[in-house]
Scaffold this motif. Structure first.
Motif, PDB file in Angstrom:
ATOM      1  N   ASP A 342       0.805  -1.226   0.000  1.00  0.00           N
ATOM      2  CA  ASP A 342       0.000   0.000   0.000  1.00  0.00           C
ATOM      3  C   ASP A 342       0.835   1.272   0.000  1.00  0.00           C
ATOM      4  OD1 ASP A 342      -2.345  -1.385  -0.100  1.00  0.00           O
ATOM      5  OD2 ASP A 342      -2.677  -1.395   2.082  1.00  0.00           O
ATOM      6  N   SER A 343       2.148   1.140   0.163  1.00  0.00           N
ATOM      7  CA  SER A 343       2.964   2.357   0.243  1.00  0.00           C
ATOM      8  C   SER A 343       4.018   2.469  -0.849  1.00  0.00           C
ATOM      9  CB  SER A 343       3.627   2.445   1.625  1.00  0.00           C
ATOM     10  OG  SER A 343       4.518   1.372   1.814  1.00  0.00           O
ATOM     11  N   VAL A 344       4.155   1.445  -1.688  1.00  0.00           N
ATOM     12  CA  VAL A 344       5.282   1.416  -2.633  1.00  0.00           C
ATOM     13  C   VAL A 344       4.991   2.096  -3.973  1.00  0.00           C
ATOM     14  CG1 VAL A 344       4.665  -0.842  -3.643  1.00  0.00           C
ATOM     15  CG2 VAL A 344       7.051  -0.091  -3.630  1.00  0.00           C
ATOM     16  N   ILE A 345       6.011   2.778  -4.471  1.00  0.00           N
ATOM     17  CA  ILE A 345       6.071   3.157  -5.896  1.00  0.00           C
ATOM     18  C   ILE A 345       7.500   2.871  -6.364  1.00  0.00           C
ATOM     19  CG2 ILE A 345       5.937   4.987  -7.635  1.00  0.00           C
ATOM     20  CD1 ILE A 345       4.119   6.572  -5.836  1.00  0.00           C
ATOM     21  N   CYS A 346       7.647   2.091  -7.420  1.00  0.00           N
ATOM     22  CA  CYS A 346       8.971   1.930  -8.022  1.00  0.00           C
ATOM     23  C   CYS A 346       9.181   3.088  -8.992  1.00  0.00           C
ATOM     24  CB  CYS A 346       9.081   0.593  -8.741  1.00  0.00           C
ATOM     25  SG  CYS A 346       9.272  -0.792  -7.606  1.00  0.00           S
ATOM     26  N   LEU A 347      10.234   3.840  -8.760  1.00  0.00           N
ATOM     27  CA  LEU A 347      10.514   5.008  -9.604  1.00  0.00           C
ATOM     28  C   LEU A 347      11.145   4.560 -10.922  1.00  0.00           C
ATOM     29  CD1 LEU A 347      12.007   7.557  -7.024  1.00  0.00           C
ATOM     30  CD2 LEU A 347       9.615   7.201  -7.713  1.00  0.00           C
ATOM     31  N   PRO A 348      11.065   5.422 -11.939  1.00  0.00           N
ATOM     32  CA  PRO A 348      11.762   5.110 -13.188  1.00  0.00           C
ATOM     33  C   PRO A 348      13.225   4.758 -12.892  1.00  0.00           C
ATOM     34  CG  PRO A 348      10.362   7.003 -13.516  1.00  0.00           C
ATOM     35  CD  PRO A 348      10.292   6.671 -12.048  1.00  0.00           C
ATOM     36  N   MET A 349      13.671   3.638 -13.401  1.00  0.00           N
ATOM     37  CA  MET A 349      15.031   3.154 -13.146  1.00  0.00           C
ATOM     38  C   MET A 349      15.499   2.329 -14.325  1.00  0.00           C
ATOM     39  SD  MET A 349      17.823   2.290 -11.653  1.00  0.00           S
ATOM     40  CE  MET A 349      18.124   2.614  -9.924  1.00  0.00           C
ATOM     41  N   HIS A 350      16.478   2.832 -15.058  1.00  0.00           N
ATOM     42  CA  HIS A 350      17.094   2.037 -16.125  1.00  0.00           C
ATOM     43  C   HIS A 350      18.449   2.625 -16.482  1.00  0.00           C
ATOM     44  CE1 HIS A 350      15.719   5.066 -19.070  1.00  0.00           C
ATOM     45  NE2 HIS A 350      14.555   5.044 -18.449  1.00  0.00           N
ATOM     46  N   HIS A 351      19.120   1.961 -17.413  1.00  0.00           N
ATOM     47  CA  HIS A 351      20.525   2.299 -17.708  1.00  0.00           C
ATOM     48  C   HIS A 351      20.700   3.623 -18.444  1.00  0.00           C
ATOM     49  CE1 HIS A 351      18.890   0.407 -21.255  1.00  0.00           C
ATOM     50  NE2 HIS A 351      19.876   0.922 -21.961  1.00  0.00           N
ATOM     51  N   GLU A 352      19.628   4.142 -19.040  1.00  0.00           N
ATOM     52  CA  GLU A 352      19.812   5.382 -19.803  1.00  0.00           C
ATOM     53  C   GLU A 352      18.893   6.508 -19.321  1.00  0.00           C
ATOM     54  OE1 GLU A 352      19.250   4.132 -23.838  1.00  0.00           O
ATOM     55  OE2 GLU A 352      17.182   3.512 -23.506  1.00  0.00           O
ATOM     56  N   LEU A 353      18.547   6.456 -18.039  1.00  0.00           N
ATOM     57  CA  LEU A 353      17.720   7.522 -17.472  1.00  0.00           C
ATOM     58  C   LEU A 353      18.578   8.798 -17.375  1.00  0.00           C
ATOM     59  CD1 LEU A 353      14.877   8.006 -16.219  1.00  0.00           C
ATOM     60  CD2 LEU A 353      15.901   7.533 -13.991  1.00  0.00           C
TER      61      LEU A 353
END
Ligand SMILES: *Cc1c(COP(=O)(O)O)cnc(C)c1O
Length: 367
Positions: A342-353
């Motif tokens: 209920d509290s999680v958000i995975c943020l944008p995360m990748h090799h070319e951010l």
């Protein structure tokens, strides 16, 4: 998707010219699947890279889970975590077994070993933990419990590509471990996956099982399945393997910047690196305490979405809350898993951010 959107992930793609050269080799050989040269090479190179004795490639990350339970002849009840991707529990169901859900440790998101024993009953035959976000489970404690009760341990290591603890691969824990090489994972073969085992006899058996159970032209050892990886994707994987370390280092830099930018935001928390662990930075989950932050997780999630920043509520809902699993054992005692979901958000995360896009993400959260 417009160019202004920031996606939660972006696939690691091999150089197109290099891929084309390998495709020409495949076309010339006319050998396009069934344990071809690229398939054999990728297995060897992955075993070396991952520091594991034996690996068998699969066509995705779900079928090795199904096949692992088949290979170990798992029956009855399987103890698992509700805080994972649905495929973990689906594999138990497809084997005619019942999942028993155990709560997680809020410090890692992984199954809490101290809560496993009370879930063990006369029908329990296996434990299926997940290295959530690539954070290693307490494999030593889990093995102790498994040994005490004579249970098998199958790790869903879909997130744990290249993760090491004190220089040892996490993939060598338990009886079997499985990987996913889906496009969204740190290392991808578009669709793909693998199983890791300890000995050659098990590898041979798994190789048979993923090819309908055929041992030779006239022998079928068991009702196998078809889950072979083809030559195109094996070749693609060989090229991606050469650049995966650089991709992981880029992700590491993203994690460092996120942590720096978010550490003083009230009501936002995240994981730190664990001592002695080589992380793969596959995800960057943040956890929102609505009271302290002054906004709920969903409000922040949709506010980001409206601004073109796509996070992911991963994992939400809990697996046990999908209607098909309602009423399964353990569902009523999962306070830590519920809180995390209920509290999680995975943020944008990748090799070319890009730094610019990272700033945009951070600004939305800090404003
Ligand atoms: C991605 C994933 C899977 C499934 O892998 P596919 O390659 O998509 O079939 C299984 N378990 C977990 C935890 C995953 O993240």
């Amino acid at each position: 998707m417009t160019n202004n959107t920031i996606t939660v992930t972006s696939p690691l793609l091999p150089d197109l010219e290099e891929f084309n050269e390998l495709l020409k080799e495949i076309w010339a050989s006319k050998w396009i699947t069934n344990n071809g040269e690229f398939h054999k090479r990728l297995e060897l190179e992955l075993a070396h890279y991952l520091k594991v004795p034996f690996i068998s490639l699969f066509t995705n990350g779900t079928l090795p889970l199904l096949t692992a339970l088949q290979a170990l002849k798992i029956t009855g009840e399987v103890i698992t975590t509700p805080y994972s991707f649905v495929a973990t529990t689906h594999s138990i169901w497809w084997n005619g077994c019942q999942p028993v859900f155990v709560d997680i440790d809020p410090r890692t998101g992984n199954i809490d070993p101290e809560k496993i024993e009370s879930a063990i009953g006369p029908k329990t035959t296996a434990i299926m933990p997940v290295h959530v976000y690539g954070k290693p489970c307490d494999t030593k404690r889990i093995q102790e419990i498994a040994d005490k009760y004579g249970l098998k341990v199958i790790y869903d290591a879909a997130h744990a590509f290249g993760v090491e603890v004190d220089g040892q691969s996490i993939l060598n824990a338990g009886d079997l471990s499985t990987l996913s090489f889906h496009a969204t994972k740190v290392f991808n073969t578009i669709e793909g996956g693998a199983m890791i085992m300890h000995d050659e006899a098990t590898k041979k058996r798994i190789d048979d099982l993923k090819n309908f159970g055929f041992h030779d032209e006239v022998t079928v050892v068991a009702p196998g399945i078809n889950s072979k990886m083809d030559e195109m994707r094996a070749a693609y994987g060989l090229l991606n393997l050469r650049q995966v370390d650089a991709a992981i280092e880029s992700r590491h830099q993203v994690a460092i910047k996120y942590r720096q930018a978010l550490k003083s935001v009230k009501g936002i928390s995240f994981f730190e690196d664990m001592p002695g662990v080589r992380h793969n930075y596959s995800y960057f989950p943040i956890f929102i305490d609505a009271l302290e932050y002054g906004m709920t997780r969903d409000d922040l999630y949709f506010k980001m979405k409206d601004a073109g920043v796509f996070g992911r509520r991963y994992f939400y809902p809990l697996i046990c809350d999908f209607s098909t699993y309602r009423g399964c054992k353990g569902t009523d005692r999962l306070p830590n898993a519920r809180k995390m979901a209920d509290s999680v958000i995975c943020l944008p995360m990748h090799h070319e951010l890009s730094a610019l896009n990272m700033d945009k993400v951070v600004e939305l959260i800090t404003r």
